[in-house]
Design a protein around this motif. Structure first.
Motif, PDB file in Angstrom:
ATOM      1  N   GLN A   6     -20.944  -8.652 -19.580  1.00 32.86           N
ATOM      2  CA  GLN A   6     -19.399  -8.882 -18.892  1.00 32.86           C
ATOM      3  C   GLN A   6     -19.066 -10.452 -19.084  1.00 32.86           C
ATOM      4  N   HIS A   7     -20.059 -11.298 -19.254  1.00 34.23           N
ATOM      5  CA  HIS A   7     -19.800 -12.922 -19.022  1.00 34.23           C
ATOM      6  C   HIS A   7     -19.810 -13.319 -20.391  1.00 34.23           C
ATOM      7  N   ARG A   8     -20.734 -12.673 -21.335  1.00 34.06           N
ATOM      8  CA  ARG A   8     -20.717 -13.306 -22.622  1.00 34.06           C
ATOM      9  C   ARG A   8     -20.378 -12.434 -23.906  1.00 34.06           C
ATOM     10  N   GLY A   9     -20.242 -11.294 -23.730  1.00 38.23           N
ATOM     11  CA  GLY A   9     -19.938 -10.531 -25.030  1.00 38.23           C
ATOM     12  C   GLY A   9     -20.933  -9.947 -25.475  1.00 38.23           C
ATOM     13  N   ALA A  10     -20.908  -9.575 -26.921  1.00 39.17           N
ATOM     14  CA  ALA A  10     -21.944  -8.646 -27.611  1.00 39.17           C
ATOM     15  C   ALA A  10     -23.373  -9.588 -27.902  1.00 39.17           C
ATOM     16  N   PRO A  11     -24.332  -8.873 -27.863  1.00 40.70           N
ATOM     17  CA  PRO A  11     -25.538  -9.413 -28.032  1.00 40.70           C
ATOM     18  C   PRO A  11     -25.606  -9.419 -29.542  1.00 40.70           C
ATOM     19  N   GLN A  12     -26.898 -10.030 -29.976  1.00 38.31           N
ATOM     20  CA  GLN A  12     -27.206  -9.868 -31.461  1.00 38.31           C
ATOM     21  C   GLN A  12     -27.844  -8.546 -31.866  1.00 38.31           C
ATOM     22  N   MET A  13     -28.562  -7.941 -30.853  1.00 40.09           N
ATOM     23  CA  MET A  13     -29.388  -6.659 -30.891  1.00 40.09           C
ATOM     24  C   MET A  13     -29.457  -5.972 -29.670  1.00 40.09           C
ATOM     25  N   CYS A  14     -29.649  -4.670 -29.880  1.00 39.10           N
ATOM     26  CA  CYS A  14     -29.993  -3.887 -28.855  1.00 39.10           C
ATOM     27  C   CYS A  14     -31.176  -3.016 -29.082  1.00 39.10           C
ATOM     28  N   ILE A  15     -32.313  -3.072 -28.106  1.00 36.86           N
ATOM     29  CA  ILE A  15     -33.383  -2.300 -28.450  1.00 36.86           C
ATOM     30  C   ILE A  15     -33.690  -1.252 -27.402  1.00 36.86           C
ATOM     31  N   VAL A  16     -33.619  -0.097 -27.614  1.00 37.25           N
ATOM     32  CA  VAL A  16     -33.885   0.883 -26.731  1.00 37.25           C
ATOM     33  C   VAL A  16     -35.176   1.850 -26.780  1.00 37.25           C
ATOM     34  N   ILE A  59     -24.401   1.257 -22.067  1.00 32.51           N
ATOM     35  CA  ILE A  59     -24.733   0.079 -22.592  1.00 32.51           C
ATOM     36  C   ILE A  59     -24.911   0.278 -24.185  1.00 32.51           C
ATOM     37  N   LEU A  60     -25.894   1.175 -24.516  1.00 32.57           N
ATOM     38  CA  LEU A  60     -25.974   1.362 -25.902  1.00 32.57           C
ATOM     39  C   LEU A  60     -24.516   1.940 -26.510  1.00 32.57           C
ATOM     40  N   GLU A  61     -23.758   2.680 -25.912  1.00 36.60           N
ATOM     41  CA  GLU A  61     -22.764   2.784 -26.627  1.00 36.60           C
ATOM     42  C   GLU A  61     -21.725   1.874 -26.681  1.00 36.60           C
ATOM     43  N   GLN A  62     -21.716   0.935 -25.934  1.00 35.78           N
ATOM     44  CA  GLN A  62     -20.712  -0.329 -25.885  1.00 35.78           C
ATOM     45  C   GLN A  62     -21.400  -1.098 -27.053  1.00 35.78           C
ATOM     46  N   CYS A  63     -22.590  -1.433 -27.145  1.00 33.04           N
ATOM     47  CA  CYS A  63     -23.061  -2.218 -28.163  1.00 33.04           C
ATOM     48  C   CYS A  63     -22.602  -1.362 -29.798  1.00 33.04           C
ATOM     49  N   GLU A  64     -23.167  -0.022 -29.626  1.00 33.95           N
ATOM     50  CA  GLU A  64     -22.523   0.628 -31.098  1.00 33.95           C
ATOM     51  C   GLU A  64     -21.105   0.388 -31.408  1.00 33.95           C
ATOM     52  N   ARG A  65     -20.214   0.434 -30.288  1.00 37.10           N
ATOM     53  CA  ARG A  65     -18.826   0.182 -30.511  1.00 37.10           C
ATOM     54  C   ARG A  65     -18.478  -1.118 -31.205  1.00 37.10           C
ATOM     55  N   SER A  66     -19.442  -2.048 -30.679  1.00 33.16           N
ATOM     56  CA  SER A  66     -19.059  -3.529 -31.119  1.00 33.16           C
ATOM     57  C   SER A  66     -19.872  -4.034 -32.428  1.00 33.16           C
ATOM     58  N   ARG A  67     -20.475  -2.819 -32.957  1.00 29.13           N
ATOM     59  CA  ARG A  67     -21.251  -3.050 -34.260  1.00 29.13           C
ATOM     60  C   ARG A  67     -22.657  -3.857 -34.124  1.00 29.13           C
ATOM     61  N   VAL A  68     -23.091  -3.630 -33.034  1.00 33.43           N
ATOM     62  CA  VAL A  68     -24.270  -4.495 -32.776  1.00 33.43           C
ATOM     63  C   VAL A  68     -25.324  -3.643 -33.461  1.00 33.43           C
ATOM     64  N   LEU A  69     -26.293  -4.394 -34.187  1.00 28.75           N
ATOM     65  CA  LEU A  69     -27.726  -3.742 -34.688  1.00 28.75           C
ATOM     66  C   LEU A  69     -28.289  -3.048 -33.376  1.00 28.75           C
ATOM     67  N   CYS A  70     -28.486  -1.811 -33.140  1.00 26.87           N
ATOM     68  CA  CYS A  70     -29.307  -0.994 -32.195  1.00 26.87           C
ATOM     69  C   CYS A  70     -30.623  -0.593 -32.983  1.00 26.87           C
ATOM     70  N   LEU A  71     -31.693  -0.606 -32.228  1.00 25.50           N
ATOM     71  CA  LEU A  71     -32.984  -0.191 -32.552  1.00 25.50           C
ATOM     72  C   LEU A  71     -33.484   0.616 -31.646  1.00 25.50           C
ATOM     73  N   GLY A  72     -34.194   2.106 -32.110  1.00 23.14           N
ATOM     74  CA  GLY A  72     -34.880   2.679 -30.952  1.00 23.14           C
ATOM     75  C   GLY A  72     -36.190   2.852 -31.478  1.00 23.14           C
ATOM     76  N   LEU A  73     -37.041   2.542 -30.300  1.00 20.62           N
ATOM     77  CA  LEU A  73     -38.556   2.484 -30.931  1.00 20.62           C
ATOM     78  C   LEU A  73     -39.271   3.601 -29.724  1.00 20.62           C
ATOM     79  N   PRO A  74     -40.350   4.012 -30.228  1.00 20.28           N
ATOM     80  CA  PRO A  74     -41.130   4.876 -29.554  1.00 20.28           C
ATOM     81  C   PRO A  74     -41.835   4.185 -28.265  1.00 20.28           C
ATOM     82  N   ASP A  75     -41.939   4.885 -27.130  1.00 19.50           N
ATOM     83  CA  ASP A  75     -42.193   3.900 -25.857  1.00 19.50           C
ATOM     84  C   ASP A  75     -43.582   3.119 -26.100  1.00 19.50           C
ATOM     85  N   LYS A 130     -30.754   2.586 -35.540  1.00 19.51           N
ATOM     86  CA  LYS A 130     -32.052   2.534 -36.589  1.00 19.51           C
ATOM     87  C   LYS A 130     -33.454   2.985 -35.796  1.00 19.51           C
ATOM     88  N   ILE A 131     -34.085   3.755 -36.121  1.00 18.61           N
ATOM     89  CA  ILE A 131     -35.500   4.302 -35.467  1.00 18.61           C
ATOM     90  C   ILE A 131     -36.394   3.593 -36.091  1.00 18.61           C
TER      91      ILE A 131
END
Length: 263
Positions: free
Chosen positions: A44-54, A67-83, A2-3
């Motif tokens: 590696q140690h704890r698994g999927a996060p709640q959210m990924c922000i890039v 990392i983004l790809e791994q989060c998306e595979r795990s159905r983690v909410l991923c947010l893209g932000l302008p810099d 989601k952007i």
């Protein structure tokens, strides 16, 4: 992914509050991991996060993309932000542009000390706390107990100083250190510049609990009395004491030395 492009977006507002307020993180039971190293260590140690922000500029970064790809595979909410929006959230200058939002672990505290541990009495500096955690993890110590006056162990600054140590430790905050000392089944060693016994005179081949205090005031008197032994790190130079993080590392790795090569 989601952007988000507006600073008025409710999710962005919530994220900014999490980044800037320890109370908001505590209420939500969440914290932020900034950067590739912490993200990789968490996964590696704890698994999927709640959210990924890039950040937009990091979307195709060679370390961020997997990392983004791994989060998306795990159905983690991923947010893209302008810099510009990402930089309003990140506390790291010139960072790579990756944040994870994770649930703050809340392990069940043991009833008594039975394995090597660290007790921290009022440690204030986030850098010192993170360094102590990092050294403890490297030395194979599994438990850290922080008194109510100690810096917040899961704050972003402590996390960055810990370099992933948090994820292999059981960290207990607001711990009643005096009760732990009273009920301990292993020796509790309090560091003191006035002690007669050095750490090199102690038998550290078994489990011990290390007790360290405030950067300026040291271990509080009532805890000093509750400890099994007071120990000192001998030094030759004309300095009154060591930085608490340096002192902890010396103690931990003298224990490692004795457990690996003997006294």
């Amino acid at each position: 992914m989601k952007i988000i492009s507006s600073k008025d977006n409710p999710q962005f507002k919530d994220l900014k509050q999490l980044a800037g307020s320890s109370q908001a993180r505590r209420r939500a039971g969440l914290t932020l991991l900034d950067g590739v190293h912490l993200a990789q260590a968490w996964l590696q140690h704890r698994g999927a996060p709640q959210m990924c922000i890039v950040a937009e500029s990091a979307l195709h970064h060679p370390e961020v993309a997997p990392i983004l790809e791994q989060c998306e595979r795990s159905r983690v909410l991923c947010l893209g932000l302008p810099d510009n929006l990402y930089n309003a959230v990140s506390q790291v200058e010139n960072g790579v542009g990756l944040l994870l939002v994770v649930s703050t672990p809340n392990p069940k505290a043991p009833q008594a000390l039975t394995e090597s541990a660290v007790l921290l009495d009022g440690l204030q500096d986030p850098g010192n706390l993170g360094s102590v955690l990092r050294s403890a993890a490297a030395a194979g110590i599994g438990q850290v107990f922080c008194s109510a006056g100690t810096a917040a162990a899961w704050s972003p600054k402590v996390l960055r100083a810990g370099m992933g140590a948090h994820f292999v430790l059981d960290i207990f905050e607001n711990a009643e250190l005096e009760l732990l000392c009273a009920d301990s089944r292993i020796p509790v060693l309090a560091t003191s510049s006035h002690a007669a016994q050095t750490i090199y005179d102690c038998d550290l081949s078994g489990a011990v609990a290390w007790l360290f205090g405030h950067e300026g005031q040291g271990v509080s008197p009532h805890l000093q009395e509750a400890a099994s032994h007071e120990v000192v790190i001998p030094h030759l130079g004309e300095m009154e004491s060591l930085n608490v993080a340096a002192a902890a590392a010396v103690c931990f790795f003298e224990q490692v030395r004795q457990r690996t090569v003997g006294r």
